[in-house]
Write a protein that holds these residues in place. Structure first.
Motif, PDB file in Angstrom:
ATOM      1  N   PRO A  87       7.417  14.066   4.493  1.00 40.31           N
ATOM      2  CA  PRO A  87       7.761  13.316   5.735  1.00 40.31           C
ATOM      3  C   PRO A  87       6.493  12.396   5.969  1.00 40.31           C
ATOM      4  O   PRO A  87       5.331  12.759   5.599  1.00 40.31           O
ATOM      5  CB  PRO A  87       7.407  14.424   6.898  1.00 40.31           C
ATOM      6  N   LEU A  88       6.902  11.153   6.704  1.00 47.28           N
ATOM      7  CA  LEU A  88       5.779  10.443   7.003  1.00 47.28           C
ATOM      8  C   LEU A  88       4.774  10.791   8.224  1.00 47.28           C
ATOM      9  O   LEU A  88       5.559  11.145   9.332  1.00 47.28           O
ATOM     10  CB  LEU A  88       6.384   8.880   7.375  1.00 47.28           C
ATOM     11  N   MET A  89       3.699  10.948   7.876  1.00 49.19           N
ATOM     12  CA  MET A  89       2.728  11.805   9.182  1.00 49.19           C
ATOM     13  C   MET A  89       2.046  10.765   9.948  1.00 49.19           C
ATOM     14  O   MET A  89       1.564  11.321  11.016  1.00 49.19           O
ATOM     15  CB  MET A  89       2.023  12.838   8.083  1.00 49.19           C
ATOM     16  N   THR A  90       1.662   9.599   9.650  1.00 54.58           N
ATOM     17  CA  THR A  90       0.555   8.979  10.206  1.00 54.58           C
ATOM     18  C   THR A  90       1.429   7.421  10.654  1.00 54.58           C
ATOM     19  O   THR A  90       2.433   7.178  10.054  1.00 54.58           O
ATOM     20  CB  THR A  90      -0.631   8.624   9.762  1.00 54.58           C
ATOM     21  N   LYS A  91       1.009   6.819  11.595  1.00 53.98           N
ATOM     22  CA  LYS A  91       1.359   5.568  12.210  1.00 53.98           C
ATOM     23  C   LYS A  91       1.228   4.321  10.863  1.00 53.98           C
ATOM     24  O   LYS A  91       2.383   3.775  10.614  1.00 53.98           O
ATOM     25  CB  LYS A  91       0.750   4.991  13.363  1.00 53.98           C
ATOM     26  N   SER A  92       0.321   4.509  10.030  1.00 52.65           N
ATOM     27  CA  SER A  92       0.065   3.814   8.933  1.00 52.65           C
ATOM     28  C   SER A  92       1.060   3.852   7.989  1.00 52.65           C
ATOM     29  O   SER A  92       1.454   2.879   7.158  1.00 52.65           O
ATOM     30  CB  SER A  92      -1.421   3.738   8.284  1.00 52.65           C
ATOM     31  N   GLU A  93       1.372   5.172   7.696  1.00 51.59           N
ATOM     32  CA  GLU A  93       2.416   5.398   6.485  1.00 51.59           C
ATOM     33  C   GLU A  93       3.693   5.044   7.085  1.00 51.59           C
ATOM     34  O   GLU A  93       4.689   4.378   6.281  1.00 51.59           O
ATOM     35  CB  GLU A  93       2.380   7.115   6.287  1.00 51.59           C
ATOM     36  N   ILE A  94       3.976   5.316   8.471  1.00 49.19           N
ATOM     37  CA  ILE A  94       5.334   4.628   9.087  1.00 49.19           C
ATOM     38  C   ILE A  94       5.501   3.090   8.706  1.00 49.19           C
ATOM     39  O   ILE A  94       6.386   2.432   8.536  1.00 49.19           O
ATOM     40  CB  ILE A  94       5.439   5.220  10.361  1.00 49.19           C
ATOM     41  N   ALA A  95       4.367   2.510   9.350  1.00 50.41           N
ATOM     42  CA  ALA A  95       4.432   0.963   9.025  1.00 50.41           C
ATOM     43  C   ALA A  95       4.556   0.288   7.941  1.00 50.41           C
ATOM     44  O   ALA A  95       5.328  -0.527   7.432  1.00 50.41           O
ATOM     45  CB  ALA A  95       2.932   0.381   9.674  1.00 50.41           C
ATOM     46  N   SER A 106       9.726  10.647  15.343  1.00 48.25           N
ATOM     47  CA  SER A 106       9.626  11.561  14.586  1.00 48.25           C
ATOM     48  C   SER A 106       9.183  12.822  15.045  1.00 48.25           C
ATOM     49  O   SER A 106       9.277  13.973  14.546  1.00 48.25           O
ATOM     50  CB  SER A 106       8.762  10.822  13.031  1.00 48.25           C
ATOM     51  N   ARG A 107       8.152  12.885  15.970  1.00 50.50           N
ATOM     52  CA  ARG A 107       7.509  13.759  16.708  1.00 50.50           C
ATOM     53  C   ARG A 107       8.269  14.468  17.696  1.00 50.50           C
ATOM     54  O   ARG A 107       7.898  15.549  18.039  1.00 50.50           O
ATOM     55  CB  ARG A 107       6.118  13.511  17.106  1.00 50.50           C
ATOM     56  N   PHE A 108       9.301  13.810  18.116  1.00 42.90           N
ATOM     57  CA  PHE A 108      10.156  14.517  19.300  1.00 42.90           C
ATOM     58  C   PHE A 108      10.832  15.712  18.944  1.00 42.90           C
ATOM     59  O   PHE A 108      11.445  15.771  17.952  1.00 42.90           O
ATOM     60  CB  PHE A 108      11.130  13.275  19.795  1.00 42.90           C
ATOM     61  N   ASN A 109      10.628  16.732  19.670  1.00 39.32           N
ATOM     62  CA  ASN A 109      11.051  17.878  19.558  1.00 39.32           C
ATOM     63  C   ASN A 109      11.418  18.770  20.936  1.00 39.32           C
ATOM     64  O   ASN A 109      10.209  19.307  21.128  1.00 39.32           O
ATOM     65  CB  ASN A 109      10.428  18.842  18.535  1.00 39.32           C
ATOM     66  N   MET A 110      12.314  18.773  21.580  1.00 37.04           N
ATOM     67  CA  MET A 110      12.200  19.661  22.902  1.00 37.04           C
ATOM     68  C   MET A 110      12.789  21.173  22.838  1.00 37.04           C
ATOM     69  O   MET A 110      13.087  21.548  23.623  1.00 37.04           O
ATOM     70  CB  MET A 110      13.494  18.850  23.824  1.00 37.04           C
ATOM     71  N   THR A 111      12.898  21.369  21.465  1.00 39.94           N
ATOM     72  CA  THR A 111      13.491  22.907  21.320  1.00 39.94           C
ATOM     73  C   THR A 111      12.230  23.784  20.964  1.00 39.94           C
ATOM     74  O   THR A 111      10.991  23.355  20.863  1.00 39.94           O
ATOM     75  CB  THR A 111      14.375  23.069  19.776  1.00 39.94           C
ATOM     76  N   ASN A 112      12.661  24.981  20.689  1.00 33.60           N
ATOM     77  CA  ASN A 112      11.342  25.923  20.393  1.00 33.60           C
ATOM     78  C   ASN A 112      11.309  26.128  18.859  1.00 33.60           C
ATOM     79  O   ASN A 112      10.360  26.993  18.523  1.00 33.60           O
ATOM     80  CB  ASN A 112      11.687  27.366  20.699  1.00 33.60           C
ATOM     81  N   LEU A 113      11.939  25.197  18.040  1.00 33.00           N
ATOM     82  CA  LEU A 113      12.133  25.385  16.575  1.00 33.00           C
ATOM     83  C   LEU A 113      10.890  24.668  15.982  1.00 33.00           C
ATOM     84  O   LEU A 113      10.322  23.771  16.838  1.00 33.00           O
ATOM     85  CB  LEU A 113      13.367  24.726  16.028  1.00 33.00           C
ATOM     86  N   GLU A 114      10.574  25.029  14.936  1.00 33.00           N
ATOM     87  CA  GLU A 114       9.247  24.488  14.255  1.00 33.00           C
ATOM     88  C   GLU A 114       9.960  23.723  13.164  1.00 33.00           C
ATOM     89  O   GLU A 114      10.602  24.032  12.172  1.00 33.00           O
ATOM     90  CB  GLU A 114       8.258  25.516  13.706  1.00 33.00           C
ATOM     91  N   ASN A 115       9.118  22.712  12.810  1.00 33.60           N
ATOM     92  CA  ASN A 115       9.657  21.509  11.859  1.00 33.60           C
ATOM     93  C   ASN A 115       8.366  21.061  11.124  1.00 33.60           C
ATOM     94  O   ASN A 115       7.217  21.628  11.192  1.00 33.60           O
ATOM     95  CB  ASN A 115      10.570  20.439  12.274  1.00 33.60           C
ATOM     96  N   VAL A 116       8.367  20.165  10.311  1.00 30.97           N
ATOM     97  CA  VAL A 116       7.225  19.795   9.655  1.00 30.97           C
ATOM     98  C   VAL A 116       6.178  19.220  10.402  1.00 30.97           C
ATOM     99  O   VAL A 116       4.954  18.941   9.982  1.00 30.97           O
ATOM    100  CB  VAL A 116       7.527  18.599   8.453  1.00 30.97           C
ATOM    101  N   TYR A 117       6.576  18.760  11.686  1.00 32.56           N
ATOM    102  CA  TYR A 117       5.252  18.301  12.658  1.00 32.56           C
ATOM    103  C   TYR A 117       4.745  19.261  13.488  1.00 32.56           C
ATOM    104  O   TYR A 117       3.970  19.197  14.403  1.00 32.56           O
ATOM    105  CB  TYR A 117       5.983  17.147  13.428  1.00 32.56           C
ATOM    106  N   GLY A 118       5.418  20.576  13.368  1.00 33.51           N
ATOM    107  CA  GLY A 118       4.968  21.864  14.252  1.00 33.51           C
ATOM    108  C   GLY A 118       6.011  22.358  15.308  1.00 33.51           C
ATOM    109  O   GLY A 118       7.304  21.779  15.153  1.00 33.51           O
ATOM    110  N   LYS A 119       5.689  23.166  16.063  1.00 40.87           N
ATOM    111  CA  LYS A 119       6.626  23.726  17.124  1.00 40.87           C
ATOM    112  C   LYS A 119       7.033  22.888  17.947  1.00 40.87           C
ATOM    113  O   LYS A 119       6.172  21.954  18.786  1.00 40.87           O
ATOM    114  CB  LYS A 119       6.303  25.097  17.503  1.00 40.87           C
ATOM    115  N   GLY A 120       8.387  22.785  18.787  1.00 40.42           N
ATOM    116  CA  GLY A 120       8.545  22.142  19.600  1.00 40.42           C
ATOM    117  C   GLY A 120       8.258  22.500  20.963  1.00 40.42           C
ATOM    118  O   GLY A 120       7.544  23.551  21.236  1.00 40.42           O
TER     119      GLY A 120
END
Length: 297
Positions: A149-157, A219-233
């Motif tokens: 996954p792309l983690m930083t804004k510079s990687e996304i850009a 990419s960081r949006f997560n309104m659930t209780n699930l955890e993904n590569v960016y952390g828990k929602g």
């Protein structure tokens, strides 16, 4: 030729930003329209026209879009939802019915979760899912590597497929690029806008200044209780109490049906799915009459 009503175009100080917004309608219901990425409130023009008898309508340009300011960068959709909180508070709006389109659906869900006392109803048009829209490193064929996954804004850009070409088009004011992109990805259903409308829409698309912020926030949006590569929602989806209508075009290739199903799976309130046949990512163009009917309810 459709007779368009006159819409007021206003601006309001909201925190450190100035939000431009369109306002129209004489109805006794209050409607707040939240646009998506690569667009502005102008994309709601025909929808606002169709709903003006039933609703008093407010459609702001979000921070960094259209004619609104972009004094501060942001990292989350919640920041844009908080802008809307300032906006509705200054207008003293209550019993709000929200329509969120695409990225605007995520912002509208966050608003509904944080403001259940003033949110009466939520309609999600081709909305991002409750676990966001992650971006991944692409291989030589342009396919995403789901392990990276792309983690930083510079990687996304620097993303060579989804982001960098759009940033270049924005910097050059390249309307031909935008038209080709929207023809390929957005207008995959029954219709395309009228020529004069398309020209106006693209001119507003090219005013966007926050593309990397938005992509990072999605990419960081997560309104659930699930955890993904960016952390828990955040688990905020459980705070949505109003009735929700999820509207999904069967030909949408930007937001797949799985995202609509994901939203429905996690909502604990009254919820309904409406599937639009022969409709892509912009149902206001593909199925205006049906969308109007759904919003009126």
């Amino acid at each position: 030729m459709i007779n368009m009503i006159e819409m007021e175009f206003k601006k309001m100080q909201v925190g450190n930003e100035i939000l431009a917004y369109r306002e129209c309608g004489e109805g006794n219901r209050t409607l707040l329209l939240v646009h998506g990425n690569m667009s502005s409130s102008l994309h709601f023009d025909h929808l606002m026209n169709a709903l003006s008898d039933e609703f008093k309508i407010y459609a702001p340009d979000l921070r960094g879009f259209g004619h609104s300011s972009y004094h501060e960068s942001f990292d989350s959709l919640k920041a844009l939802s908080e802008d809307l909180e300032y906006f509705v508070d200054k207008l003293r709006l209550r019993d709000i019915e929200l329509v969120g389109w695409s990225t605007g659906g995520g912002i509208a869900m966050q608003f509904a979760a944080d403001n259940p006392d003033i949110t009466k109803r939520l309609v999600l048009l081709e909305s991002v899912g409750v676990t966001g829209y992650p971006l991944y490193l692409k291989d030589e064929a342009g396919q995403p590597d789901l392990s990276r996954p792309l983690m930083t804004k510079s990687e996304i850009a620097a993303d060579p497929i989804q982001v960098a070409p759009v940033l270049e088009a924005l910097s050059k004011g390249d309307s031909a690029f935008y038209r080709a992109l929207w023809d390929a990805a957005i207008y995959t259903g029954a219709k395309k806008p009228a020529v004069e409308d398309y020209v106006r829409y693209i001119s507003e698309m090219l005013l966007q200044r926050n593309l990397v912020d938005i992509d990072y926030a999605l990419s960081r949006f997560n309104m659930t209780n699930l955890e993904n590569v960016y952390g828990k929602g955040t688990g905020d989806v459980k705070k949505i109490k109003c009735p929700v209508v999820v509207v999904q075009g069967e030909k949408d290739i930007v937001v797949p049906m799985s995202m609509a199903e994901e939203i429905l799976d996690h909502l604990e309130c009254e919820k309904t799915l409406k599937v639009l046949k022969n409709s892509g990512h912009n149902p206001m163009v593909d199925q205006l009459e049906k969308v109007t009917s759904i919003i009126i309810g």
